[in-house]
Write an enzyme that holds these catalytic residues in place. Sequence first.
Site: not given
Length: 398
Positions: A74, A110, A234, A273
């Site tokens: 982040e 990472d 998907y 979502v």
Amino acid sequence: MKIQPKFRGFICTTAHPAGCAQQVQQQIEFVKKQKPLTGPKKVLVIGASTGYGLASRITAAFGAGADTIGVFFEKPSSGKRTATAGWYNTAEFEKAATEAGYVAKSINGDAFSNEIKEETIQLIKKELGQVDLVVYSLAAPKRVHPVTGEVFSSVLKPIGQPYTNKTVDFHTGKVSELTLEPATDKEILHTVAVMGGEDWKMWMDALEQAGVLAEGTVTIAYSYIGPKITHPIYREGTVGRAKDHLEATARELDAQLKKSGGRAFVSVNKAVVTQSSSAIPVVPLYISLLFKTMKEKGLHEGCIEQMYRLFAEELYSGAPANVDEEGRIRIDNLEMREDVQEQVLSLWNQVDSDNLNEISDLEGYRKDFFQLFGFETEGVDYEADVDPDVQIPSITAE
């Protein structure tokens, strides 16, 4: 400064610290109201700052009283630029967990790299000794291979032939038809390299070799199957190939961990979502219709409800986890109920721009999307000045 949502395509480029904090608190309060879990005590969550990873960390800490280490990538705030939502989420989680008496440490970097794996191992040795649950919940569009240095980029495409179906721009509410061209062999390979199970296996091997896995360690990764409507884009597309690889890796890890009384699982979760799902054509329209149906039937769940159910009913119920013929835990069982899917399909066949608001829950979808970034959250004054510079104690105190 006053912070408002700003968009670049499907990406929200701002996040609201107070809104993110409030949502983390809401998830914590949900878990605290449930029956306490007899669950893990030392937990590593890889991909811990948003979505299912964050909900897993909250469930482990506030449901089972676990000490946790979270790994994520982040960005902190910089000048007038806000931090990312996951940064604010983690700052609030750490604060709440520490106040409750739990160890809560975080690593920002990472997770695909050997360096972050080694840093995490050293932190486990220092803070926890060993871990008894490893949650793998990474979602990233690219991966630099830690051995070869090759850069892989994932794509969301069908395989074999073009795919045409309805989609919606959830900002405008316009329903349209779109066609996606099939992926190349290289694109399939790249998507599996990013979203498959190789990195999960690398993490588990590194943790095992370092001696930081407790006897009986459980590890779990998250997947999705979904309805036939979305299969070509998907489950039967590039992402599906990656999920097949992830699930095959789970079987391999399960055999490895069983030697010391442990287990490895994939949990197939319900559609929710997320920033990444919002960019998948067809999926936002499906989710809007699904939300409408499941809310009417009293079956709707978000990330935190599902993760508590996963821990309470499957991983730590005292009985063996219920799995399907492929060995997967199915937390998507409510979404995939026959009556739910029949109603969603009926709505799908009817939906267009004119009746979208009437027969779908697009407003609920939009609200969930904004809430990913701390906006449209009850109890937050969005007209108030707020400091975007929020510290994550275990990271910024170093």
